[in-house]
Scaffold this active site. Structure first.
Site, PDB file in Angstrom:
ATOM      1  N   GLU A 205     -28.778   7.188  -6.252  1.00 22.36           N
ATOM      2  CA  GLU A 205     -28.389   6.740  -7.588  1.00 22.36           C
ATOM      3  C   GLU A 205     -28.828   7.686  -8.710  1.00 22.36           C
ATOM      4  O   GLU A 205     -29.235   7.272  -9.784  1.00 22.36           O
ATOM      5  CB  GLU A 205     -28.894   5.311  -7.826  1.00 22.36           C
ATOM      6  CG  GLU A 205     -28.250   4.321  -6.862  1.00 22.36           C
ATOM      7  CD  GLU A 205     -28.641   2.874  -7.110  1.00 22.36           C
ATOM      8  OE1 GLU A 205     -29.655   2.625  -7.789  1.00 22.36           O
ATOM      9  OE2 GLU A 205     -27.932   1.975  -6.606  1.00 22.36           O
ATOM     10  N   GLU A 324     -24.719   1.546   0.096  1.00 23.36           N
ATOM     11  CA  GLU A 324     -25.639   0.490  -0.324  1.00 23.36           C
ATOM     12  C   GLU A 324     -24.849  -0.557  -1.079  1.00 23.36           C
ATOM     13  O   GLU A 324     -24.140  -0.244  -2.029  1.00 23.36           O
ATOM     14  CB  GLU A 324     -26.769   1.030  -1.200  1.00 23.36           C
ATOM     15  CG  GLU A 324     -27.828  -0.014  -1.549  1.00 23.36           C
ATOM     16  CD  GLU A 324     -28.987   0.575  -2.353  1.00 23.36           C
ATOM     17  OE1 GLU A 324     -29.606   1.546  -1.872  1.00 23.36           O
ATOM     18  OE2 GLU A 324     -29.243   0.074  -3.459  1.00 23.36           O
TER      19      GLU A 324
END
Length: 523
Positions: A205, A324
């Site tokens: 991220e 994810e």
């Protein structure tokens, strides 16, 4: 008391009684519907091992809004000797395991070249990223993890620290080249030990829409090239090398397009994350309403379609993974994300992502964070675990175009079957008041084969917030020795409609259905 008197003194009570009566009438409602399947050709193909789950780094001190939900579920402290944990992974034979998460970009690896003393774990720090200092992965623990994952038969990927060597600017942008030396030491050690790592993923991220620290597309592409060269060097002479995965970010079209355009020769798997149900601290009633709203479930389609288009237009050979997905951010909410109702969201996301050609879907998490497939405290499977296992065993790689007519509260997906040359169908009834009798129509013809296998999941006592699940009316429970229960279907005559109860999931295996889309791929 007369009805007139009751109305005058207790109008609210009359409303409640009337509402209850109407609900009872509606709860007995049965409607007919049809699942239309195009069996002429498949529309997408997933990886054979589509189901994946994450083992994360969060320590016990990680808390959100008063909930400290990770316990001892971290890669650093998870009980690898737990029999239920081992059997839960073995049952998939195999399960993809992703080792990574938010704190992976703060992990230092103890290796033979970098024998850090002392090798200390994460500690709370107000000045650290996400409230924690850097943490160290002991070499002995790396050995333990690899032994366990090998013993369980898992297919493993590992997320590398992509911030190492970078400078974090006041605007929360990380600049400068990636220092790959620590990662190189770990990868070389892993190769020499013969540990089987399917892929190495760079960063978590930091690209796309970052959650805290961001890296621009150009330097991220350069860092990916550096990892690619590293893998080519270390695994020189090995015919099947580990895959390069990145960037593991939240969707941002411009960022994704720029990054993919610059990694066409270095990236094997384009990874991105999805949390499409909002924040874990939203009221549970809102979360339940979102899960039961077909328009909310469909909302992720735009992201999946965009990723598919970006990869196709770039000319890259990289495939897409959702590396994810937890639905709810901020570590989930136990009353919802560990309950039966979450299987509606989870299975529907598996269906949608497969339609758009996503190869692998990695659930956040296997254990920990109030959205694990396993209970954080006792390792007992949550309802989603059984949903994932049934999908893995029944739904094959080839995806079929599927539509349902009858009610918008039924979600329908069909694949070529995994265990036969037939097909498997998934039906999710989001409605709490209506039983649906569904017929299967393939290429305009009502299917009438001799028999089919049905797997119906329902919540204990009809409570969609229950953590107990029933398969064909029988409660699923771990055995006294930690064994995962057998998931047995019931045989039904195919000329009878599939009966999908209110608030339930039905998976149907039709082994004797012969269609061109599945015959072509099986041959």
């Amino acid at each position: 008391m007369s009805s007139l008197t009751l109305k005058k003194c207790c109008p609210l009570l009359v409303f409640v009684l009337c509402f209850s009566f109407i609900y009872a009438v509606e709860s007995n409602l049965t409607i007919n519907g049809t699942v239309f399947v195009n069996g002429k050709r498949s529309i997408a193909k997933t990886d054979e091992n589509f189901i994946c789950a994450t083992l994360d780094w969060w320590p016990p001190e990680s808390c959100n809004n008063g909930s400290c939900s990770w316990g001892r579920a971290s890669l650093l402290n998870l009980d690898l000797k737990n029999v239920i944990l081992l059997n839960a992974i073995k049952a998939f034979s195999p399960l993809r395991i992703r080792m990574g998460g938010t704190l992976q970009d703060q992990v230092i690896y103890q290796t033979k070249d970098n024998n850090t003393e002392p090798c200390v774990p994460f500690a709370q720090s107000s000045s650290g990223l996400f409230g924690f200092t850097n943490g160290c992965l002991p070499l002995a623990r790396w050995d333990e993890l690899n032994y366990f994952l090998n013993h369980s038969g898992a297919i493993s990927t590992f997320g590398l620290n992509a911030l190492n060597g970078k400078t974090i600017q006041p605007n929360n942008t990380a600049t400068g080249p990636w220092d790959s030396s620590n990662a190189a030491s770990l990868i070389r050690y892993t190769f020499k030990k013969g540990y089987n790592i399917y892929g190495w993923e760079l960063g978590n991220e930091l690209g796309g829409r970052p959650i805290m620290i961001g890296v621009a597309p150009d330097p991220y592409a350069s860092d990916t090239m550096a990892l690619h060269k590293l893998i080519q060097e270390i695994y020189r002479g090995v015919s099947i090398k580990p895959k390069i995965l990145a960037p593991g970010g939240n969707f941002d079209r411009d960022w994704f397009e720029q990054y993919v355009a610059k990694t066409t020769n270095t990236l094997d798997v384009f990874t991105h994350h999805i949390y499409n149900l909002g924040r874990g601290y939203d009221p549970e009633e809102q979360l339940i309403q979102r899960i039961l709203d077909p328009t909310v479930l469909d909302g992720v389609s735009d992201v999946l379609k965009s990723v598919e288009q970006i990869l196709k237009n770039s000319g890259t050979s990289a495939v897409a993974w959702v590396s994810e997905a937890g639905g709810i951010s901020r570590s989930g909410r136990d009353e919802v994300s560990n309950a039966f109702i979450f299987s509606f969201w989870y299975l529907d996301q598996l269906g949608l992502t497969s339609v758009y050609g996503t190869k692998t879907y990695c659930r956040q998490s296997l254990i920990g964070g109030n959205y694990g497939l396993l209970d954080t405290n006792n390792f007992v499977p949550n309802p989603d675990y059984y949903s994932a296992l049934l999908w893995h065993r029944l739904m094959g790689s080839y995806v079929l175009s599927t539509n349902f007519m009858g009610t918008k509260m039924i979600r329908a997906y069909a694949h070529c079957a995994k265990q036969s040359k037939g097909i498997s169908v998934l039906l999710i009834n989001l409605g709490g008041n209506t039983t649906v009798r569904a017929k299967i129509d393939i290429n305009g013809k009502q299917e009438s084969e001799m028999a089919r296998e049905e797997y119906h999941l329902t919540p204990m006592n009809g409570n969609i917030q229950s953590k107990r699940v029933l398969l064909n009316g029988k409660a699923l429970s771990v055995g006294s020795s930690g064994t995962i229960p057998a998931l047995k279907g019931v045989t039904a005559n195919s000329w009878e409609p599939i009966k999908v109860a209110p608030y339930s999931v039905g998976l149907v295996h039709m082994p004797n259905v012969v269609i061109q889309a599945c015959t072509d791929v099986s041959s």
